[in-house]
Write a protein that holds these residues in place. Structure first.
Motif, PDB file in Angstrom:
ATOM      1  N   HIS A  46     133.343   4.735  86.508  1.00 32.22           N
ATOM      2  CA  HIS A  46     133.731   4.202  85.500  1.00 32.22           C
ATOM      3  C   HIS A  46     134.843   2.874  85.839  1.00 32.22           C
ATOM      4  O   HIS A  46     134.795   1.962  85.381  1.00 32.22           O
ATOM      5  N   VAL A 291     127.009  11.590  70.219  1.00 32.29           N
ATOM      6  CA  VAL A 291     126.108  10.790  70.992  1.00 32.29           C
ATOM      7  C   VAL A 291     124.893  10.269  69.903  1.00 32.29           C
ATOM      8  O   VAL A 291     124.502  10.981  69.159  1.00 32.29           O
ATOM      9  N   GLY A 293     121.393   7.741  70.612  1.00 29.21           N
ATOM     10  CA  GLY A 293     120.515   6.967  71.344  1.00 29.21           C
ATOM     11  C   GLY A 293     119.248   7.822  71.360  1.00 29.21           C
ATOM     12  O   GLY A 293     119.178   8.726  70.639  1.00 29.21           O
ATOM     13  N   ARG A 315     129.548   8.163  71.829  1.00 25.74           N
ATOM     14  CA  ARG A 315     128.699   7.730  73.089  1.00 25.74           C
ATOM     15  C   ARG A 315     127.541   7.401  72.786  1.00 25.74           C
ATOM     16  O   ARG A 315     126.621   7.957  72.433  1.00 25.74           O
ATOM     17  N   ALA A 316     127.052   5.895  73.380  1.00 26.74           N
ATOM     18  CA  ALA A 316     125.794   5.531  73.384  1.00 26.74           C
ATOM     19  C   ALA A 316     125.204   5.867  74.309  1.00 26.74           C
ATOM     20  O   ALA A 316     125.629   5.518  75.583  1.00 26.74           O
ATOM     21  N   GLU A 317     123.937   6.427  74.685  1.00 22.67           N
ATOM     22  CA  GLU A 317     123.094   6.733  75.682  1.00 22.67           C
ATOM     23  C   GLU A 317     121.875   6.061  75.243  1.00 22.67           C
ATOM     24  O   GLU A 317     121.166   6.818  74.767  1.00 22.67           O
ATOM     25  N   ASP A 318     121.404   5.084  76.041  1.00 19.38           N
ATOM     26  CA  ASP A 318     119.833   4.633  76.010  1.00 19.38           C
ATOM     27  C   ASP A 318     119.799   4.084  74.827  1.00 19.38           C
ATOM     28  O   ASP A 318     118.627   4.632  74.060  1.00 19.38           O
ATOM     29  N   ARG A 358     118.688  -1.718  75.817  1.00 20.46           N
ATOM     30  CA  ARG A 358     119.235  -0.207  75.899  1.00 20.46           C
ATOM     31  C   ARG A 358     120.481  -0.391  76.589  1.00 20.46           C
ATOM     32  O   ARG A 358     120.989  -0.830  77.397  1.00 20.46           O
ATOM     33  N   TYR A 360     124.693   1.380  76.731  1.00 19.60           N
ATOM     34  CA  TYR A 360     125.261   2.673  77.387  1.00 19.60           C
ATOM     35  C   TYR A 360     126.789   2.285  77.047  1.00 19.60           C
ATOM     36  O   TYR A 360     127.440   1.202  77.732  1.00 19.60           O
ATOM     37  N   ARG A 402     127.261  -1.291  79.051  1.00 14.19           N
ATOM     38  CA  ARG A 402     126.414  -1.366  79.975  1.00 14.19           C
ATOM     39  C   ARG A 402     124.952  -1.531  79.466  1.00 14.19           C
ATOM     40  O   ARG A 402     124.575  -0.789  78.773  1.00 14.19           O
ATOM     41  N   GLY A 404     121.119  -1.356  79.982  1.00 15.44           N
ATOM     42  CA  GLY A 404     120.064  -0.421  80.916  1.00 15.44           C
ATOM     43  C   GLY A 404     118.911  -1.249  81.128  1.00 15.44           C
ATOM     44  O   GLY A 404     118.586  -2.543  80.682  1.00 15.44           O
TER      45      GLY A 404
END
Length: 404
Positions: A46, A291, A293, A315-318, A358, A360, A402, A404
């Motif tokens: 990070h 989470v 996503g 948290r955003a994941e994909d 996408r 993150y 970030r 994807g």
């Protein structure tokens, strides 16, 4: 994967062996060794773009040491307070009151340490969403110049806040420049100061390095949630003509409001009703972020409101971008619904979102009031009505996203 990303990954992988040996020498539990090493690698990744190459291993070692110490403290606290999770006859923990007062005092110290111009600019931008263009016009500067001033002010405030909160006196003249370079993520300055070697040699700076490299937005990440809420509720005059006099006056008002709000947390008349004893349920704050996503269910409004009130991160994941109706905000998919993501300080980043991306990131849930959609420039009637009804959105800096 780009060559630079592949190279960064190889450098981080090379840290696994030394880290395992260092952690295993201090921790007897094999499973805990794995957890500490993995968490250390995550934090190193990070902060990779903000740490110079020769400071990477020292930073990893210091981070592992801090994680081991933190685990020991949390484990001891959990054992000591396990029987107090539900208390039917005790008032609020006096220690928690003391901690909040110390945080407020540290913030007041850090704000007062900033030059007047930096303090007014920082609070106007962070708390009241005065953009860099308006600030630049009021100060005969440029948006880039204002962004640079904000970055320096954040770095300095992080250092002063942590020093005041921990009541630390720096042992050498080399400490503060090294900490400022780490806080600002200035790799050139880190190399010039040999910050990596300094971290290994100075136990004081080693203990301060991790919170300084957290790189959260200053007021959103440093101020206690209660104080940030109080500041955001008090609106100073907004600059209609973006004149120097108007924005300067707003900054002066904000400065006074900040001190009053800080003092409100540390003093004042007690609420008679709040002082009356009653059943108290002591619930630990969630340690893991929510989470959103692909593959995750939609987060409901009550859940997000609770996250905003408790300071729990999201948290955003994909997570898929559905629409980008304004430059500083976007709609992000959340299950079969959508949630608004507000980009704070977009003038400091080249990030540009587009539908279908996408993303993150880790964001803060923020409650908003009626009229928020209009204030951020969302003029589509249906979309604005939907956003105002949600009453909560996510806030994240573009540089922390970030794609994807």
């Amino acid at each position: 994967m780009t060559p630079s990303e592949r190279n960064d990954g190889d450098e981080v992988v090379a840290l696994i062996g030394p880290l395992r040996r260092i952690v295993a020498a201090r921790v007897g539990d094999v499973h805990l060794v794995d957890e500490v090493v993995q968490e250390t690698l995550v934090r190193v990744l990070h902060a990779r773009d903000r740490v110079a190459d020769d400071a990477l291993l020292p930073y990893a070692v210091v981070t592992a040491r801090n994680l081991i110490a933190s685990h020991g403290r949390m484990d001891a606290t959990a054992r000591r307070n396990a029987v107090r999770l539900v208390s039917l006859d005790e008032p609020e923990d006096p220690q928690e009151t003391i901690v909040r007062a110390e945080e407020a005092a540290a913030i007041q110290t850090a704000l007062r340490a900033l030059p007047d111009r930096d303090r007014e600019t920082l609070i106007a931008h962070e708390v009241h969403d005065v953009d860099t263009l308006a600030l630049a016009e009021s100060r005969s500067s440029t948006p880039g110049g204002v962004a640079a001033r904000l970055a320096r002010a954040r770095a300095r405030m992080r250092v002063d806040y942590v020093l005041a909160l921990r009541r630390v006196d720096l042992p050498t003249a080399a400490c503060r420049p090294a900490l400022l370079a780490l806080s600002a993520g200035d790799q050139r300055r880190q190399k010039a100061l040999n910050a990596g070697s300094h971290l290994l040699a100075c136990s004081t700076c080693a203990g301060l390095s991790e919170p300084l490299l957290g790189r959260k937005r200053v007021l959103a990440g440093v101020l206690p949630v209660g104080l940030l809420t109080r500041l955001s509720r008090i609106k100073p005059p907004r600059p209609s003509g973006r004149s120097m006099q108007q924005v300067g006056a707003a900054g002066a008002v904000i400065g006074v409001v900040t001190v009053v709000a800080v003092l409100a947390l540390t003093g004042g008349e007690p609420d008679p009703q709040a002082a009356s004893p009653g059943p108290t349920v002591v619930t630990p704050l969630p340690s893991q972020p929510l989470v959103i996503g692909a593959g995750h269910p939609a987060l409901t409004r009550p859940v997000l409101v609770d996250a905003a009130r408790s300071g729990q991160q999201v948290r955003a994941e994909d997570a898929t971008v559905l629409a980008v109706p304004v430059d500083e905000g976007l709609w992000l998919a959340s299950g079969d619904g959508r949630i608004w993501v507000q980009l704070t300080g977009s003038g400091e980043s080249a990030f540009r979102a587009r539908p279908g991306q996408r993303l993150y990131f880790v964001a803060q849930a923020i409650q908003h009031r009626q009229g928020f959609a209009h204030r951020i420039g969302l003029h589509d009637r249906d979309a604005a009505r939907r956003l105002d009804r949600q009453q909560v959105h996510l806030s994240v800096a573009p540089e922390d996203i970030r794609a994807g």
